[in-house]
Scaffold this active site. Structure first.
Site, PDB file in Angstrom:
ATOM      1  N   LYS A 246      49.433  18.969 -50.091  1.00 12.57           N
ATOM      2  CA  LYS A 246      49.008  20.007 -49.142  1.00 12.57           C
ATOM      3  C   LYS A 246      47.867  19.485 -48.290  1.00 12.57           C
ATOM      4  O   LYS A 246      47.114  18.598 -48.729  1.00 12.57           O
ATOM      5  CB  LYS A 246      48.505  21.241 -49.905  1.00 12.57           C
TER       6      LYS A 246
HETATM    7  P1  NAD Z   1      51.596  32.283 -40.389  1.00 11.54           P
HETATM    8  O1  NAD Z   1      50.297  31.745 -39.922  1.00 11.54           O
HETATM    9  O2  NAD Z   1      52.815  32.040 -39.570  1.00 11.54           O
HETATM   10  O3  NAD Z   1      51.474  33.875 -40.583  1.00 11.54           O
HETATM   11  C1  NAD Z   1      50.511  34.441 -41.414  1.00 11.54           C
HETATM   12  C2  NAD Z   1      50.548  35.954 -41.230  1.00 11.54           C
HETATM   13  O4  NAD Z   1      49.683  36.558 -42.187  1.00 11.54           O
HETATM   14  C3  NAD Z   1      50.063  36.420 -39.870  1.00 11.54           C
HETATM   15  O5  NAD Z   1      50.769  37.599 -39.499  1.00 11.54           O
HETATM   16  C4  NAD Z   1      48.590  36.743 -40.144  1.00 11.54           C
HETATM   17  O6  NAD Z   1      48.049  37.676 -39.210  1.00 11.54           O
HETATM   18  C5  NAD Z   1      48.703  37.347 -41.527  1.00 11.54           C
HETATM   19  N1  NAD Z   1      47.479  37.251 -42.330  1.00 11.54           N
HETATM   20  C6  NAD Z   1      46.658  36.180 -42.468  1.00 11.54           C
HETATM   21  N2  NAD Z   1      45.649  36.497 -43.308  1.00 11.54           N
HETATM   22  C7  NAD Z   1      45.847  37.768 -43.706  1.00 11.54           C
HETATM   23  C8  NAD Z   1      45.163  38.660 -44.557  1.00 11.54           C
HETATM   24  N3  NAD Z   1      44.031  38.283 -45.167  1.00 11.54           N
HETATM   25  N4  NAD Z   1      45.670  39.902 -44.747  1.00 11.54           N
HETATM   26  C9  NAD Z   1      46.801  40.275 -44.129  1.00 11.54           C
HETATM   27  N5  NAD Z   1      47.502  39.492 -43.302  1.00 11.54           N
HETATM   28  C10 NAD Z   1      47.028  38.261 -43.085  1.00 11.54           C
HETATM   29  O7  NAD Z   1      51.767  31.729 -41.889  1.00 11.54           O
HETATM   30  P2  NAD Z   1      53.136  31.564 -42.700  1.00 11.54           P
HETATM   31  O8  NAD Z   1      53.631  30.192 -42.459  1.00 11.54           O
HETATM   32  O9  NAD Z   1      54.006  32.737 -42.464  1.00 11.54           O
HETATM   33  O10 NAD Z   1      52.583  31.584 -44.202  1.00 11.54           O
HETATM   34  C11 NAD Z   1      52.370  32.810 -44.895  1.00 11.54           C
HETATM   35  C12 NAD Z   1      52.305  32.516 -46.395  1.00 11.54           C
HETATM   36  O11 NAD Z   1      53.546  31.930 -46.808  1.00 11.54           O
HETATM   37  C13 NAD Z   1      51.218  31.539 -46.818  1.00 11.54           C
HETATM   38  O12 NAD Z   1      50.763  31.905 -48.104  1.00 11.54           O
HETATM   39  C14 NAD Z   1      51.958  30.207 -46.899  1.00 11.54           C
HETATM   40  O13 NAD Z   1      51.324  29.281 -47.771  1.00 11.54           O
HETATM   41  C15 NAD Z   1      53.290  30.678 -47.465  1.00 11.54           C
HETATM   42  N6  NAD Z   1      54.423  29.764 -47.213  1.00 11.54           N
HETATM   43  C16 NAD Z   1      54.739  29.358 -45.955  1.00 11.54           C
HETATM   44  C17 NAD Z   1      55.845  28.527 -45.771  1.00 11.54           C
HETATM   45  C18 NAD Z   1      56.312  28.118 -44.399  1.00 11.54           C
HETATM   46  O14 NAD Z   1      57.380  27.468 -44.316  1.00 11.54           O
HETATM   47  N7  NAD Z   1      55.631  28.446 -43.325  1.00 11.54           N
HETATM   48  C19 NAD Z   1      56.586  28.090 -46.872  1.00 11.54           C
HETATM   49  C20 NAD Z   1      56.238  28.542 -48.151  1.00 11.54           C
HETATM   50  C21 NAD Z   1      55.155  29.393 -48.306  1.00 11.54           C
END
Ligand code: NAD
Length: 399
Positions: A97
């Site tokens: 990561k």
């Molecule tokens: P992103 O940046 O595209 O979106 C994040 C979203 O969460 C946004 O809508 C943001 O406004 C909201 N957010 C951020 N902090 C917040 C809070 N404290 N309370 C409420 N909402 C909040 O990120 P993403 O890629 O969608 O990732 C989201 C989660 O999924 C993370 O935990 C990430 O590690 C996990 N994840 C992502 C992927 C991927 O392929 N992108 C894969 C596996 C896991």
């Protein structure tokens, strides 16, 4: 201290005592100081953390998180989760990561590009393509992966690229696809309900949250609440997810004239399924008892604190754990990486087919051990992943 506690999987699988040494100690933790000139001429400094947790199964794989509060500890926790996730779904990657400590809301495109270019140079990503392969995470996406590719010129050095430059059709939607598939299976097999008869609340409307909501809506589920960092919206009859995704408004609350709710209210919404798909550690000892959902599916990484986990176990609310529920992204990354190495072409339908197949297989193995051993799905998933990692390390002569 590792996220996976060996005492919690005791009795589920046989893990040699000294495996703990590998679990608890990441192979490598790098802390860099990145300095660039931002578009307005100011000098911008950011700490950069990169952790390889375990690479016995292949190159360290894991996304790049940009957040103002990301720490080395959080990056290490997320790298470890990638070790378990890749082992559980049996793709040939290890856990890694990156965390870049900046506020993405304050970056314009030019400055963000400069940061990513400097990150590639600091990490020498062009030289270590077989050791660490980044991908998107919070606040990074395909455009950012394209900048990385532009520096390395090696398609296998990064996944989550836009399809026109060697990315995979369906990769952008992949994590949401997998979360939706895991939700459908859990509704059918744990709640005894067809997905078209359930109500859902999704926290986060970024990459994972929006695509999860969209796939679930497509399967006939009623998505009644979604949110972003600024707050959420609620509609008892279901939200129009396609319209919400099309809107250019930055904040979800500005995308429709619907009831506004806070993130805490979203977590406590009376729904069948709650899907935290935003930040980590949002379900805590303080708010776990307010949760009314019958099922939690972890779209985000590490959204549930260990005390909240205990409360949900007491309340008999099953949790489909992160390493299973959100593995669709790394599964698609594996297909993209394989494509980069072979030069083959892949359709989005094929990407979804691989995600569904591997998530279904992992779900069924996790459920089987959970039922047989009367353990939570999280402990069962950890047990299977730990056993897989130990077998690989034995194959390699590490143990
Ligand atoms: P992103 O940046 O595209 O979106 C994040 C979203 O969460 C946004 O809508 C943001 O406004 C909201 N957010 C951020 N902090 C917040 C809070 N404290 N309370 C409420 N909402 C909040 O990120 P993403 O890629 O969608 O990732 C989201 C989660 O999924 C993370 O935990 C990430 O590690 C996990 N994840 C992502 C992927 C991927 O392929 N992108 C894969 C596996 C896991």
């Amino acid at each position: 201290m590792s996220v996976l506690k060996t005492d919690q999987i005791a009795g589920l699988v046989d893990i040699p005592d000294d495996a703990r040494i590998y679990f608890e100690h990441p192979e490598k933790q790098i802390q860099n100081h990145l300095t660039v000139r931002s578009s307005n001429g100011d000098i911008l400094h950011a700490e950069v953390f990169v952790v390889y947790h375990n690479t016995s199964r292949g190159p360290a794989k894991g996304g790049i998180r940009m957040a103002p509060d990301v720490t080395l500890e959080e990056t290490a926790e997320l790298a470890e989760l990638m070790t378990w996730k890749t082992a559980l779904v049996q793709v040939p990657f290890g856990g890694g990561k990156s965390g870049i400590r900046v506020d993405p809301e304050k970056l314009d495109r030019v400055t963000k590009d400069s940061i990513l270019r400097e990150y590639v140079h600091l990490m020498k990503l062009d030289l270590i393509a077989g050791l660490y392969v980044p991908a998107p995470d919070m606040a990074t996406g395909p455009r950012d992966m394209a900048i990385i590719f532009g520096e390395t010129h090696m398609p296998e050095s990064v996944t989550g690229k836009p399809p026109r430059i060697g990315g995979l059709p369906g990769r952008n939607e992949a994590t949401g696809r997998g979360v939706a598939t895991a939700t459908r299976l859990a509704c059918e097999e744990l709640l005894g309900k067809d997905i078209s008869n359930v109500t859902v609340a999704v926290q986060g409307f970024g990459n994972v949250g929006s695509h999860t909501a969209s796939f679930l809506h497509g399967l006939g589920a009623r998505v009644v609440a979604v949110s972003d960092i600024y707050g959420g919206i609620y509609a008892a009859n279901g939200l129009n997810i396609a319209d919400l995704m099309k809107s250019d408004n930055r904040k979800i609350q500005d995308r429709g004239g619907i009831t506004r709710i806070t993130n805490e209210e979203l977590l406590a919404t009376d729904v069948d399924v709650l899907i935290p798909a935003a930040a980590g550690h949002v379900l805590t000892r303080e708010n776990a008892s307010n949760v009314k959902a019958s099922l939690i599916v972890e779209g985000a990484n590490a959204p549930t604190d260990s005390e909240a986990d205990e409360i949900f176990m007491e309340k008999n609310i099953p949790i489909v754990p992160d390493i299973l529920a959100n593995a669709g992204g790394v599964i698609a990354s594996y297909v993209e990486w394989r494509k980069a190495k072979s030069g083959s072409l892949t359709e989005a339908t094929e990407t979804y087919e691989v995600i569904d197949r591997l998530i279904e297989k992992a779900f069924s193995r996790v459920k089987e051990i959970a039922m047989r051993k009367k353990a939570s799905l999280r402990r069962a998933a950890w047990a299977l992943a730990a056993a897989e990692l130990v077998s690989t390390m034995q194959d390699r002569g590490w143990m």
